[in-house]
Scaffold this motif. Structure first.
Motif: not given
Length: 444
Positions: A270-298
């Motif tokens: 079989f042929i496999a294509v793998g993409r490093d998701l480290s940057a995507d996961k980091q952006r997701e964490r940053e977005l989640q932190d920002a959303q949490d901070a926004l909710r806390h701020s609200q």
């Protein structure tokens, strides 16, 4: 050339229509090893008519010399060598490949056959040397005595396809080399058979290690069973699949990789294509932190807006507590011990209300993870109704309509409170001149 009188008789022997057939009928074959057409054996005439009538490029090589007779399709292949090739020995006609054709004649006149796929030769077809790729099929032709008397060659030029395949292969090689994604070929037994440079770039392992060790060895232990199950299902269904897992790097880090895997027709690889998701996961964490901070701020903003009202409520509650304690103290000094329970009860009730208000503010302001549970939405809304009224202010009317027999809702109560408060704040901000907000529940 034959004269017109003889052409009529030749047409009966070579009745096939076409430009090459007409040329064959007009050639003075008496000057060739074949002799006049009228003297040709039936086997030769039958072979010539077959060649001339075919739409595929065919050339017949008759006799020891391999005298060439071909059809219209072959004349296109021959280029500027046509029409000189017609009636000439194959060695003279194609001198640049004489050795090759000598072997063809030797094998064919011995009763053997030859087949070549995408065979490369250099031919002088248009005044200069050019590389040509062909599928070539050679079979013997037999005379009336059943002995090989010639060779018939079917020629299919594949030059355009071969060159296109080479360009495509070069593009694939470039993609393989330059791709930032991990490209690989593997088998269902757990072995990698080919990897591109991105594997070393992303993971740090050498090609030798990746190709020598089972690929499960560098998977996170928690992901091995899920990954192998996905590959097994793909091998059974022959349908591409996608999944994520964590791969160990040479530095000891677990990298999240998103895979797109496609089975090969052989059922082995079989042929496999793998993409490093480290940057995507980091952006997701940053977005989640920002959303949490926004909710806390609200939440904090809402609490800040409530400060004046809360202070007033607390002042009233403390007044109730202190006032009743003072009355209780006065009664005791006067020696009047009857009716003291009433003052104690009122003070305790005020204390409970103050504690409940404090607890609600703390629960509203704290950050916590999702904890869904069966929740009575009517009771939740009723419990925070006062908080909402304080938030939206006196210029907006709040109406709460709770449905009877309301089902329990599986939800995180704090998240629902936060969502409800945010909605009412947005509604308040949209009605600068006042208005009405209705909070209604219903079974859906």
């Amino acid at each position: 050339m034959n004269n017109d009188t003889n052409l009529a008789g030749v047409a009966d022997l070579i009745p096939v229509p076409g430009e090459l057939a007409d040329m064959v009928r007009r050639v003075d074959w008496a000057g060739t090893p074949l002799g006049p057409i009228q003297t040709w054996p039936q086997s030769l005439r039958s072979a010539v008519n077959f060649v001339l009538g075919s739409q595929t490029a065919i050339v017949m090589l008759w006799g020891e010399e391999g005298v060439m007779i071909y059809n219209d399709a072959y004349s296109q292949f021959a280029g500027k060598r046509h029409p000189q090739l017609l009636g000439s020995p194959v060695r003279d006609g194609w001198p640049e490949v004489a050795d090759f054709n000598d072997n063809v004649m030797k094998v064919g006149l011995s009763g053997g056959s030859l087949f070549y796929r995408d065979h490369e030769l250099t031919l002088y077809r248009n005044g200069e040397a050019g590389q040509v790729w062909m599928d070539l099929s050679y079979s013997p032709l037999y005379d009336e005595c059943g002995k090989p008397a010639g060779v018939i060659a079917i020629v299919v030029e594949t030059t355009d396809r071969v060159l296109a395949d080479r360009v495509a292969a070069a593009e694939r090689e470039q993609l393989w080399t330059l791709s930032q994604d991990m490209l690989g070929r593997a088998d269902y037994d757990g072995n990698m058979t080919a990897v591109n440079p991105a594997w070393t770039t992303i993971l740090g392992w050498s090609d030798e290690k990746i190709l020598s060790d089972p690929y499960a060895d560098i998977m996170h232990p928690e992901d091995v069973d899920i990954t192998l199950a996905a590959l097994q299902e793909m091998g059974e269904t022959l349908q591409p699949t996608r999944f994520e897992n964590r791969i160990l790097t040479a530095d000891g880090e677990w990298k999240p990789i998103g895979w797109t895997v496609t089975p090969e027709p052989d059922g082995v690889h079989f042929i496999a294509v793998g993409r490093d998701l480290s940057a995507d996961k980091q952006r997701e964490r940053e977005l989640q932190d920002a959303q949490d901070a926004l909710r806390h701020s609200q939440k904090m903003e809402a609490v800040g807006q409530l400060t004046g009202g809360i202070a007033h409520d607390f002042n009233n509650l403390l007044t109730g507590i202190s006032g009743n304690l003072e009355l209780l103290e006065l009664r005791l000094e006067q020696g009047r011990t009857t009716g003291l329970e009433r003052y104690i009860s009122v003070a305790q009730e005020a204390s409970r209300r103050a504690a409940a208000l404090t607890q609600r503010l703390l629960a509203f302001s704290r950050r916590q993870t999702l904890d869904p549970k069966p929740t009575d939405a009517n009771r939740l809304i009723s419990g925070m109704e006062e908080l909402v009224r304080r938030t939206i202010g006196p210029t907006i009317t709040l109406e709460v309509v709770g449905a009877g027999g309301l089902w329990l809702t599986r939800v995180d109560p704090s998240q629902l409170e936060n969502a409800l408060l945010n909605l009412t704040i947005n509604a308040r901000d949209a009605m600068a001149n006042g208005g009405r907000i209705t909070i209604e529940t219903a079974n859906k």
